[in-house]
Every structure is written in structure tokens, then in C-alpha cells.
Design a protein around this motif. Structure first.
Motif, mmCIF file in Angstrom:
data_model
loop_
_atom_site.group_PDB
_atom_site.id
_atom_site.type_symbol
_atom_site.label_atom_id
_atom_site.label_comp_id
_atom_site.label_asym_id
_atom_site.label_seq_id
_atom_site.Cartn_x
_atom_site.Cartn_y
_atom_site.Cartn_z
ATOM 1 N N ASP A 16 0.685 -1.134 -0.043
ATOM 2 C CA ASP A 16 0.145 0.129 0.057
ATOM 3 C C ASP A 16 0.717 1.404 -0.083
ATOM 4 O O ASP A 16 0.644 2.363 -0.655
ATOM 5 N N SER A 17 1.680 1.514 0.766
ATOM 6 C CA SER A 17 2.468 2.649 0.849
ATOM 7 C C SER A 17 4.123 2.403 0.788
ATOM 8 O O SER A 17 4.950 3.581 0.957
ATOM 9 N N THR A 41 -0.840 4.263 7.968
ATOM 10 C CA THR A 41 -2.361 4.212 7.370
ATOM 11 C C THR A 41 -2.422 5.488 6.532
ATOM 12 O O THR A 41 -3.561 5.599 5.889
ATOM 13 N N MET A 42 -1.614 6.363 6.154
ATOM 14 C CA MET A 42 -1.310 7.379 5.459
ATOM 15 C C MET A 42 -0.217 7.447 4.448
ATOM 16 O O MET A 42 0.794 6.588 4.667
ATOM 17 N N PRO A 43 -0.419 7.870 3.352
ATOM 18 C CA PRO A 43 0.877 7.985 2.280
ATOM 19 C C PRO A 43 2.064 8.497 2.867
ATOM 20 O O PRO A 43 1.752 9.323 3.874
ATOM 21 N N SER A 58 -6.554 11.982 3.435
ATOM 22 C CA SER A 58 -5.182 11.522 3.089
ATOM 23 C C SER A 58 -4.822 9.874 3.695
ATOM 24 O O SER A 58 -3.992 9.373 3.415
ATOM 25 N N THR A 60 -5.523 6.080 3.530
ATOM 26 C CA THR A 60 -5.588 5.012 2.311
ATOM 27 C C THR A 60 -6.635 4.497 2.681
ATOM 28 O O THR A 60 -7.152 4.054 3.785
ATOM 29 N N TYR A 62 -6.757 1.201 2.685
ATOM 30 C CA TYR A 62 -6.180 0.091 3.621
ATOM 31 C C TYR A 62 -6.013 0.718 4.874
ATOM 32 O O TYR A 62 -6.283 0.060 5.909
#
Length: 170
Positions: A16-17, A41-43, A58, A60, A62
């Protein structure tokens, strides 16, 4: 027991990131700073304004699942194993907010007389995420003043019962 879940969440976070673990300084017992671990949990380029005030756009898809289920908190088991945190206790804050809250909220610093926890009385009573800091502190102080082993056992049980999915999670 949690190893399979941790591995799956870690791998999905990497997809995810590209950086599944997030490390942030928090303040623990006796005002001692420590590094808190969470699943991201965020980019990577997104900066959080506060631990509880984030532009939800912001986060994601996921990441929103991880936050709602509290699976983003699982790496804090490392903080428990290293002695920086306990399973149950007041949630730790970032140093910036400790300084602000100590001035604005009476008796705030009492929370730093015990170890910070992965879960606590405030969280199982719905005071997490974008909720009143005053109510969270009120719950923390209630917990400190009424602590017992039975209360900790009850909080852990209630975390599993109603703490994982919460309308105040984001």
C-alpha cells in the motif's frame, strides 16, 4: 499467536505505501519520551497535524480499515515488550500536545505517573479518534484513581468486545 496477522498486515502495508511502519515520538511514564510504532495508514508524504486530527482524505483505503479495527496499533506490542508501554493505561501523546494540554487541562500531567497503554478506559468508552480531549483525560484520571487488576482485565476484554470497531475511529 499474532505473528500471522502481523506478517499479513505488514506485507499489505508494504504494498500500500512502500513503508509499512510509522514511528513517532510520544511521551510516557515520568514524561520520558519514547518511539511509538504503528502500521502506516497514510501515504508516506502525508503529514499528520495531530495524532487525533487528520484530514481523512489522506488516509488510504487500507489505512482506514487498519484504523477502524485498531490493527494499526499492533506494532505497539513491541513498545509493551520493551517496557515503554503497558497493554492498558492512558494513551500516549506527542510532546507538542503534552505541553499544550498541561497548560489547558487541570491535572493532565497525572497521566504521566503511570505507563502509557495500547488501550484504556477512554478508548473502550468511545473517546478515541476525533473526540473531546477533556473527556479522554477525564476517563484517564478515573482509570488512574480507580486502578485494579480486575479493571485492567475488564478493559482488555472490552477492547476485544467493542474496542476494535468504533464509530470514532477514522
Amino acid at each position: 499467536v499474532l505473528s500471522p496477522i502481523l506478517i499479513i498486515v505488514f506485507l499489505l502495508g508494504f504494498i500500500d505505501s512502500n513503508s509499512p511502519i510509522f514511528i513517532q515520538e510520544r511521551v510516557g511514564r515520568n514524561k520520558k519520551p519514547f518511539k511509538l510504532f504503528k502500521f502506516r495508514t497514510m501515504p508516506v508524504k502525508t503529514k499528520s497535524v495531530a495524532s487525533h486530527l487528520v484530514d481523512n482524505r489522506s488516509i488510504t483505503f487500507y489505512g482506514s480499515i487498519l484504523r477502524k479495527t485498531k490493527l494499526d496499533e499492533l506494532p505497539q506490542l513491541w513498545n509493551v515488550l520493551t517496557g515503554d508501554m503497558s497493554l492498558v493505561g492512558p494513551r500516549p501523546e506527542r510532546p507538542l500536545y503534552v505541553e499544550k494540554f498541561r497548560k489547558d487541562i487541570p491535572a493532565y500531567m497525572l497521566r504521566h505517573k503511570m505507563k502509557a497503554g495500547m488501550t484504556g478506559w477512554a478508548q473502550i468508552n468511545g473517546w478515541r479518534g476525533d473526540t473531546s480531549i477533556e473527556k479522554r483525560i477525564e476517563c484517564d484520571l478515573y482509570y488512574i484513581r480507580n486502578w485494579s487488576l480486575w479493571m485492567d482485565i475488564s478493559i482488555v476484554a472490552m477492547t476485544f468486545w467493542k474496542g476494535f470497531i468504533n464509530k470514532n475511529a477514522y
